[in-house]
Design an enzyme around this catalytic site. Sequence first.
Site, PDB file in Angstrom:
ATOM      1  N   GLU A 168       0.983  -1.088  -0.197  1.00  0.00           N
ATOM      2  CA  GLU A 168      -0.354  -0.123  -0.208  1.00  0.00           C
ATOM      3  C   GLU A 168       0.839   1.683   0.317  1.00  0.00           C
ATOM      4  OE1 GLU A 168      -4.141  -0.478   1.758  1.00  0.00           O
ATOM      5  OE2 GLU A 168      -2.673   1.190   3.494  1.00  0.00           O
ATOM      6  N   LYS A 201       0.463   4.917   1.121  1.00  0.00           N
ATOM      7  CA  LYS A 201       0.505   5.673   2.513  1.00  0.00           C
ATOM      8  C   LYS A 201       0.716   6.731   3.000  1.00  0.00           C
ATOM      9  CE  LYS A 201      -2.606   3.270   6.602  1.00  0.00           C
ATOM     10  NZ  LYS A 201      -2.015   2.107   7.825  1.00  0.00           N
ATOM     11  N   LYS A 226      -8.316   2.326  -2.535  1.00  0.00           N
ATOM     12  CA  LYS A 226      -7.567   2.345  -1.291  1.00  0.00           C
ATOM     13  C   LYS A 226      -8.846   3.316  -0.625  1.00  0.00           C
ATOM     14  CE  LYS A 226      -7.735  -0.888   2.595  1.00  0.00           C
ATOM     15  NZ  LYS A 226      -6.845  -0.481   3.935  1.00  0.00           N
ATOM     16  N   GLU A 230     -13.798  -6.569   2.665  1.00  0.00           N
ATOM     17  CA  GLU A 230     -13.499  -6.549   4.450  1.00  0.00           C
ATOM     18  C   GLU A 230     -14.408  -6.101   5.646  1.00  0.00           C
ATOM     19  OE1 GLU A 230     -10.471  -2.698   4.659  1.00  0.00           O
ATOM     20  OE2 GLU A 230     -11.507  -2.341   6.655  1.00  0.00           O
ATOM     21  N   ASN A 260     -10.273  -7.337   8.699  1.00  0.00           N
ATOM     22  CA  ASN A 260      -9.095  -6.383   8.886  1.00  0.00           C
ATOM     23  C   ASN A 260      -8.765  -6.724  10.561  1.00  0.00           C
ATOM     24  OD1 ASN A 260      -7.844  -3.599   9.398  1.00  0.00           O
ATOM     25  ND2 ASN A 260      -8.866  -2.218   8.146  1.00  0.00           N
ATOM     26  N   GLU A 320      -5.509  -8.225   6.727  1.00  0.00           N
ATOM     27  CA  GLU A 320      -4.944  -7.221   6.103  1.00  0.00           C
ATOM     28  C   GLU A 320      -4.905  -6.165   6.867  1.00  0.00           C
ATOM     29  OE1 GLU A 320      -9.083  -6.204   3.646  1.00  0.00           O
ATOM     30  OE2 GLU A 320      -8.995  -4.209   4.593  1.00  0.00           O
ATOM     31  N   SER A 321      -3.668  -4.832   7.257  1.00  0.00           N
ATOM     32  CA  SER A 321      -2.983  -4.148   8.642  1.00  0.00           C
ATOM     33  C   SER A 321      -2.383  -4.987  10.012  1.00  0.00           C
ATOM     34  CB  SER A 321      -4.344  -3.540   9.263  1.00  0.00           C
ATOM     35  OG  SER A 321      -5.003  -3.288   8.790  1.00  0.00           O
TER      36      SER A 321
HETATM   37  O1  LIG Z   1      -5.235   3.164   9.033  1.00  0.00           O
HETATM   38  C1  LIG Z   1      -5.261   3.457  10.019  1.00  0.00           C
HETATM   39  O2  LIG Z   1      -4.942   4.689  10.529  1.00  0.00           O
HETATM   40  C2  LIG Z   1      -7.172   3.515   9.593  1.00  0.00           C
HETATM   41  C3  LIG Z   1      -7.711   4.016  10.314  1.00  0.00           C
HETATM   42  C4  LIG Z   1      -8.920   4.313  10.404  1.00  0.00           C
HETATM   43  C5  LIG Z   1      -9.794   3.640   8.964  1.00  0.00           C
HETATM   44  C6  LIG Z   1      -9.113   3.018   7.948  1.00  0.00           C
HETATM   45  C7  LIG Z   1      -7.227   2.790   8.396  1.00  0.00           C
HETATM   46  N1  LIG Z   1      -6.399   1.931   7.229  1.00  0.00           N
HETATM   47  C8  LIG Z   1      -6.691   1.685   6.548  1.00  0.00           C
HETATM   48  C9  LIG Z   1      -6.189   0.125   6.228  1.00  0.00           C
HETATM   49  O3  LIG Z   1      -6.667  -0.259   5.614  1.00  0.00           O
HETATM   50  C10 LIG Z   1      -4.653  -0.122   6.104  1.00  0.00           C
HETATM   51  O4  LIG Z   1      -3.930   1.412   5.081  1.00  0.00           O
HETATM   52  C11 LIG Z   1      -4.457  -1.604   5.387  1.00  0.00           C
HETATM   53  O5  LIG Z   1      -4.738  -1.936   6.303  1.00  0.00           O
HETATM   54  C12 LIG Z   1      -3.000  -1.706   5.889  1.00  0.00           C
HETATM   55  O6  LIG Z   1      -2.732  -1.696   7.305  1.00  0.00           O
HETATM   56  P1  LIG Z   1      -1.341  -1.280   7.790  1.00  0.00           P
HETATM   57  O7  LIG Z   1      -0.445  -1.862   7.024  1.00  0.00           O
HETATM   58  O8  LIG Z   1      -1.214  -1.591   9.449  1.00  0.00           O
HETATM   59  O9  LIG Z   1      -0.534   0.315   7.223  1.00  0.00           O
END
Ligand SMILES: O=C(O)c1ccccc1NCC(=O)[C@H](O)[C@H](O)COP(=O)(O)O
Length: 262
Positions: free
Chosen positions: A57, A59, A119, A168, A189, A219-220
């Site tokens: 991603e 970001k 996204k 998601e 997520n 995810e995340s």
């Molecule tokens: O990332 C956040 O803080 C967030 C807050 C509120 C809604 C969505 C959010 N993030 C979007 C995502 O889904 C993430 O960017 C994506 O899954 C990647 O996660 P990461 O690897 O932890 O950056």
Amino acid sequence: MNTTILDKIVAKKKIEVATAKANVFLSELEKYPLFDRSCYSLKESVLRADRTGIIAEYKRASPSKGIINAVSSVQEVVKGYQDAGASAVSVLTDPDFFQGNLADLTAAREVLTIPLLRKEFVVDPYQITEAKAYGADIILLIATCLTSEEINNFSSYAKSLGLNVLLEVHNEEELNRSIFDTIDAIGVNNRNLKDFSVSLDHSYDLVNKIPDRFVKVSESGISDPTTIRALKQVGYQAFLIGENFMKTDNPAEAIKEFVKEL
Ligand SMILES: O=C(O)c1ccccc1NCC(=O)[C@H](O)[C@H](O)COP(=O)(O)O
């Protein structure tokens, strides 16, 4: 009831979409050159042995972390992701909370030959038309923000445009009310979008409840190749990773090093 950031994101998004609709009619979007295009398949890309399963991603910022990376250029980063073996790329297009935009999506499209995810917090089918017109192959539907009827309608519309649909979910209730044949992939997520807590337990708890016909995405909060190996063992095929790469000075180099350890 307390208003969460997610409530604020969705409220702002509805205003943003109303403005966009007034500025660019749907019929105009349908004439954009990128609208008339066949999309790369997420499933085919994820299943290729020469790719890693990573959906990497781009970001710049997030509500939970603030500014993550304000300097790395979108084309340099996503090209690096592709060269390192990413199965797909995700680009955030929300301006207010993530400092993204639709121009980033088109810039990414120009240098990619792998699937590209818009996204976004989709609250209106207009954003799905936009996604195709600006270069995406995949749209995201976030169950927490949508009713079952909306998920059904929006995913059907996306499929009619040839787009892939990533649904998601964060818990079993969302999963059970959101499964439709017009969905290609289901992402769990690990981040709770209401309080930002992160736990991989969500992925482990839900994996066997997701029917095998869907691509399974975790995810995340993924920051270690060991985690990917463990998630693969239980049945995940794809892994959405943003911050772990973007927080470095050189996200393209960071993914290259990460992939060496897989
Ligand atoms: O990332 C956040 O803080 C967030 C807050 C509120 C809604 C969505 C959010 N993030 C979007 C995502 O889904 C993430 O960017 C994506 O899954 C990647 O996660 P990461 O690897 O932890 O950056």
